[in-house]
Design an enzyme around this catalytic site. Structure first.
Site, PDB file in Angstrom:
ATOM      1  N   GLY A 136       0.815  -1.227   0.000  1.00  0.00           N
ATOM      2  CA  GLY A 136       0.000   0.000   0.000  1.00  0.00           C
ATOM      3  C   GLY A 136       0.840   1.265   0.000  1.00  0.00           C
ATOM      4  N   GLY A 218      15.851   0.572  -5.941  1.00  0.00           N
ATOM      5  CA  GLY A 218      16.357   0.745  -4.575  1.00  0.00           C
ATOM      6  C   GLY A 218      17.610   1.595  -4.590  1.00  0.00           C
ATOM      7  N   TYR A 472      15.794  13.374  -8.916  1.00  0.00           N
ATOM      8  CA  TYR A 472      14.704  13.214  -7.946  1.00  0.00           C
ATOM      9  C   TYR A 472      14.441  14.575  -7.303  1.00  0.00           C
ATOM     10  CZ  TYR A 472      12.289  10.737  -4.106  1.00  0.00           C
ATOM     11  OH  TYR A 472      11.371  10.255  -3.204  1.00  0.00           O
TER      12      TYR A 472
HETATM   13  C1  LIG Z   1       7.527   7.689   1.153  1.00  0.00           C
HETATM   14  C2  LIG Z   1       7.687   6.836  -0.055  1.00  0.00           C
HETATM   15  C3  LIG Z   1       8.950   6.487  -0.511  1.00  0.00           C
HETATM   16  C4  LIG Z   1       9.095   5.713  -1.659  1.00  0.00           C
HETATM   17  N1  LIG Z   1      10.347   5.377  -2.080  1.00  0.00           N
HETATM   18  C5  LIG Z   1      10.498   4.609  -3.187  1.00  0.00           C
HETATM   19  C6  LIG Z   1      11.791   4.245  -3.663  1.00  0.00           C
HETATM   20  O1  LIG Z   1      12.817   4.602  -3.081  1.00  0.00           O
HETATM   21  N2  LIG Z   1      11.863   3.466  -4.770  1.00  0.00           N
HETATM   22  C7  LIG Z   1      10.752   3.033  -5.421  1.00  0.00           C
HETATM   23  O2  LIG Z   1      10.870   2.331  -6.407  1.00  0.00           O
HETATM   24  N3  LIG Z   1       9.517   3.384  -4.995  1.00  0.00           N
HETATM   25  C8  LIG Z   1       9.358   4.142  -3.909  1.00  0.00           C
HETATM   26  N4  LIG Z   1       8.099   4.488  -3.484  1.00  0.00           N
HETATM   27  C9  LIG Z   1       6.913   4.026  -4.227  1.00  0.00           C
HETATM   28  C10 LIG Z   1       6.369   2.661  -3.759  1.00  0.00           C
HETATM   29  O3  LIG Z   1       6.911   2.299  -2.524  1.00  0.00           O
HETATM   30  C11 LIG Z   1       6.692   1.620  -4.810  1.00  0.00           C
HETATM   31  O4  LIG Z   1       5.903   1.887  -5.947  1.00  0.00           O
HETATM   32  C12 LIG Z   1       6.519   0.171  -4.373  1.00  0.00           C
HETATM   33  O5  LIG Z   1       7.121  -0.636  -5.342  1.00  0.00           O
HETATM   34  C13 LIG Z   1       5.084  -0.262  -4.164  1.00  0.00           C
HETATM   35  O6  LIG Z   1       5.109  -1.532  -3.520  1.00  0.00           O
HETATM   36  P1  LIG Z   1       3.895  -2.007  -2.610  1.00  0.00           P
HETATM   37  O7  LIG Z   1       4.164  -3.392  -2.170  1.00  0.00           O
HETATM   38  O8  LIG Z   1       3.634  -1.032  -1.537  1.00  0.00           O
HETATM   39  O9  LIG Z   1       2.714  -2.023  -3.659  1.00  0.00           O
HETATM   40  P2  LIG Z   1       1.272  -1.347  -3.571  1.00  0.00           P
HETATM   41  O10 LIG Z   1       1.404   0.096  -3.262  1.00  0.00           O
HETATM   42  O11 LIG Z   1       0.402  -2.142  -2.681  1.00  0.00           O
HETATM   43  O12 LIG Z   1       0.767  -1.523  -5.071  1.00  0.00           O
HETATM   44  C14 LIG Z   1       1.342  -0.788  -6.113  1.00  0.00           C
HETATM   45  C15 LIG Z   1       0.794  -1.290  -7.453  1.00  0.00           C
HETATM   46  O13 LIG Z   1       1.247  -2.619  -7.662  1.00  0.00           O
HETATM   47  C16 LIG Z   1       0.156  -3.521  -7.763  1.00  0.00           C
HETATM   48  N5  LIG Z   1       0.540  -4.742  -7.052  1.00  0.00           N
HETATM   49  C17 LIG Z   1       1.009  -4.848  -5.777  1.00  0.00           C
HETATM   50  N6  LIG Z   1       1.278  -6.132  -5.497  1.00  0.00           N
HETATM   51  C18 LIG Z   1       0.977  -6.853  -6.601  1.00  0.00           C
HETATM   52  C19 LIG Z   1       1.017  -8.232  -6.931  1.00  0.00           C
HETATM   53  N7  LIG Z   1       1.454  -9.163  -6.074  1.00  0.00           N
HETATM   54  N8  LIG Z   1       0.604  -8.606  -8.156  1.00  0.00           N
HETATM   55  C20 LIG Z   1       0.170  -7.700  -9.055  1.00  0.00           C
HETATM   56  N9  LIG Z   1       0.114  -6.389  -8.805  1.00  0.00           N
HETATM   57  C21 LIG Z   1       0.507  -5.969  -7.585  1.00  0.00           C
HETATM   58  C22 LIG Z   1      -1.021  -2.808  -7.146  1.00  0.00           C
HETATM   59  O14 LIG Z   1      -2.244  -3.243  -7.672  1.00  0.00           O
HETATM   60  C23 LIG Z   1      -0.714  -1.362  -7.508  1.00  0.00           C
HETATM   61  O15 LIG Z   1      -1.132  -1.122  -8.813  1.00  0.00           O
HETATM   62  C24 LIG Z   1       7.940   5.267  -2.346  1.00  0.00           C
HETATM   63  C25 LIG Z   1       6.665   5.600  -1.859  1.00  0.00           C
HETATM   64  C26 LIG Z   1       6.528   6.377  -0.742  1.00  0.00           C
HETATM   65  C27 LIG Z   1       5.169   6.736  -0.251  1.00  0.00           C
END
Ligand SMILES: Cc1cc2nc3c(=O)[nH]c(=O)nc-3n(C[C@H](O)[C@H](O)[C@H](O)COP(=O)(O)OP(=O)(O)OC[C@H]3O[C@@H](n4cnc5c(N)ncnc54)[C@H](O)[C@@H]3O)c2cc1C
Length: 552
Positions: A136, A218, A472
């Site tokens: 999330g 990452g 960034y």
């Molecule tokens: C404060 C902050 C810092 C961040 N830093 C980074 C960073 O350094 N690098 C980076 O790359 N991103 C970063 N992000 C963005 C985010 O963390 C990434 O996009 C992360 O990869 C999302 O992973 P999640 O497990 O939370 O997926 P979710 O947020 O739960 O889902 C993201 C998307 O992927 C889909 N999804 C999730 N799991 C699956 C699955 N098993 N099968 C199919 N679809 C799926 C969901 O439907 C949705 O569309 C950051 C976000 C925030 C808020």
């Protein structure tokens, strides 16, 4: 892994404060006219939220229960609110002010791939919408359903699929379930002497499946690669059945299906498992701090490091604005630290001719055997020296390394005090990076001027490649009034995104498209590119049941 709080980042009991950072309050007052000594505002109480009844037919409820082996699907209000959105600034602002949008009607947590397949079948049979949910942490609106969605919405939380299933020590490949969160995944691998080496800032609250579905990066991607490089094979439950690709190092099987799954944001199915590269935990690991006289010097040094034989694990340089912000967030220094810092400033100004207002802080990381690390440091040191930079030792880098997963809490702190802060990131070839930087500066400050607000904009370069790097940007401002906050935010964010496109950069290096960036997709990949994506999504998911409306 407990779910994140419904209105902000991370866990209850962890927060960011200015109180132990004497420079931060004055910095924020000067830069964005924010008074952090005033009493903070809090999000509305959960009890005061108006949560609509779920729309879940008895037939679908029974089918989901049967798919979950008799376990009950959740319609708990908190569960539904937590699963409704990610953690973009827009998400946080709306959650805090009780604007919940279209909540999922039901949350399910299957225990294995068979249960995932059965849930998907039940959702398709009922013509329901299914949205895969990892940690999330999405920052691009890729989890939220449309307000207009009339169908039942099932949020499929993959967090129970959290195991490292096997490590092929000979091939250095691990089979890992998609719901494994960063810390748990590393703990399981580390216990066997391995690491994935994927550490996004959201590491603590994001999952392997989410990383793959958004093409995440990452901070050590310079050494380990982005998640696209790390992912050798996937297993995905799709409407047509189980998609399985082979964990081969390279293949010539036409357009890459593995690549189609990367960045698919839940639109092609549910990723249940991936085979990923793993490496032995390095014997030695260090991140050194450096200072450069100017941003142009720092940029040129990063480019030369990428072009050299050096293989740093982290290459990062902040512009002067981000450097000033980093210094403002330092904790109260000891007397000894103050003396050292005064001596360093005098040395930089008198001996090296630095202007402290324009100097830029950089972190460069090294990993491997002791010998490898020593050799890399020497190689990089020479390049840094050629660009007027100097090494300031390992303590700033160690501090950055320890604190990096705390920085996401800053946005909530600023929101408590009435300011909005967010990020936009991109990638471009080395030859265009300065133009991208200048275009974004002009666009963001132009937007601030038009709005009549005093805003801050800072930037760092990270994730270096053969041909270019990621820029960034972080922007922050106090809106003219809370009611106009999101409108003003849109103006600034859009100006920055448009500047990326206008200057030849991409709409996002690693945050994905979701709904936040979809507007710029055609400009980025051209109309035939969008048509191909539409054909792919329509072909795999003809009923538009899988996370509809995202990407295109
Ligand atoms: C404060 C902050 C810092 C961040 N830093 C980074 C960073 O350094 N690098 C980076 O790359 N991103 C970063 N992000 C963005 C985010 O963390 C990434 O996009 C992360 O990869 C999302 O992973 P999640 O497990 O939370 O997926 P979710 O947020 O739960 O889902 C993201 C998307 O992927 C889909 N999804 C999730 N799991 C699956 C699955 N098993 N099968 C199919 N679809 C799926 C969901 O439907 C949705 O569309 C950051 C976000 C925030 C808020």
């Amino acid at each position: 892994m407990p779910a994140m709080r419904w209105w902000g980042w991370g866990q209850d009991g962890v927060s960011f404060t200015h109180e132990d950072k004497p420079g931060l309050g004055p910095f924020l007052r000067k830069q964005i006219e924010l008074d952090v000594t005033r009493a903070p505002s809090r999000p509305v109480a959960f009890e005061d939220l108006r949560i609509p009844e779920p729309s879940l037919s008895p037939d679908l409820r029974a089918a989901l229960e049967s798919a979950l082996g008799g376990a009950r699907p959740s319609t708990d209000p908190l569960d539904r609110v937590v699963h409704a959105r990610g953690k973009s600034l827009r998400d946080l602002v709306r959650q805090r002010s009780s604007d919940l949008g279209r909540l999922p009607d039901v949350v399910v947590r299957p225990r294995d791939e068979d249960e995932v397949a059965a849930v998907l079948r039940a959702a398709l049979d009922a013509d329901a919408v299914l949205i895969p949910f990892g940690g999330g942490s999405s920052i691009s609106g890729s989890l939220e359903a449309s307000e207009q969605e009339q169908r039942t919405i099932v949020s499929l939380d993959v967090s129970r699929l959290s195991r490292v299933l096997a490590v092929d020590e000979v091939s250095r490949l691990a089979r890992i379930q998609a719901g494994a969160f960063g810390p748990d995944l590393e703990r399981q691998l580390n216990a066997q002497g391995w690491t994935l080496g994927h550490f996004p800032d959201s590491f603590t609250h994001s999952t392997l499946g989410g990383w793959i579905a958004t093409r995440s990066s990452g901070m050590q991607s310079d050494r380990y690669g982005d998640i696209g490089d790390l992912t050798r094979a996937v297993r995905v439950v799709t409407p047509a059945g189980l998609l399985v690709t082979r964990p081969v190092p390279h293949t010539s099987t036409g357009p890459s299906v593995r690549e189609m799954v990367l960045g698919s944001e839940g639109r092609l199915g549910v990723i249940t498992e991936a085979t990923v590269h793993v490496r032995r935990i390095p014997a030695s690991r260090t991140i050194l701090g450096y200072l450069f006289p100017t941003w142009a010097d720092g940029l040129a040094a990063m480019r030369d490091i990428a072009a050299s034989e050096a293989s740093a694990s982290v290459t990062r340089v902040s512009d002067a604005a981000e450097t000033a912000f980093s210094f403002a967030t330092r904790k109260k220094p000891s007397v000894l630290d103050r003396i050292k810092s005064a001596a360093l400033t005098t040395y930089l100004q008198r001996r090296r001719g630095f202007d402290v207002e324009s100097m830029c802080l950089s972190f460069i990381g090294y990993e491997g055997s002791e010998r490898h690390v020593a050799a890399q440091r020497k190689l990089v040191g020479r390049i840094v020296g050629r660009h007027g930079g100097l090494c300031i030792g390992s303590s700033p880098g160690a501090l950055y390394d320890q604190k990096k997963f705390d920085t996401p809490y800053i946005r909530d702190f600023l929101l408590d005090h009435g300011a909005l802060a967010d990020v936009s990131e991109t990638a471009a070839p080395w030859s265009r990076l300065s133009t991208v930087y200048d275009t974004v500066q002009a666009a963001a400050h132009g937007a601030y001027d038009e709005l009549g607000i005093r805003g801050y904009l800072m930037c760092h370069l990270s994730h270096s490649y053969h041909a270019g790097a990621c820029l960034y940007f972080t922007f922050a401002f106090k809106p003219t009034s809370p009611e106009h906050g999101l409108q003003e935010y849109d103006r600034v964010k859009s100006a920055i995104q448009q500047a990326f496109i206008d200057s030849g950069a991409t709409l996002s290096h690693h945050h994905g498209v979701g709904t936040e960036h979809a507007e710029w997709l055609e400009a980025d990949i051209s109309a035939p590119g969008v048509a191909m994506l539409n054909a792919l999504f329509d072909g795999v998911d003809p009923g538009a049941n899988l996370n509809p409306g995202k990407i295109v």
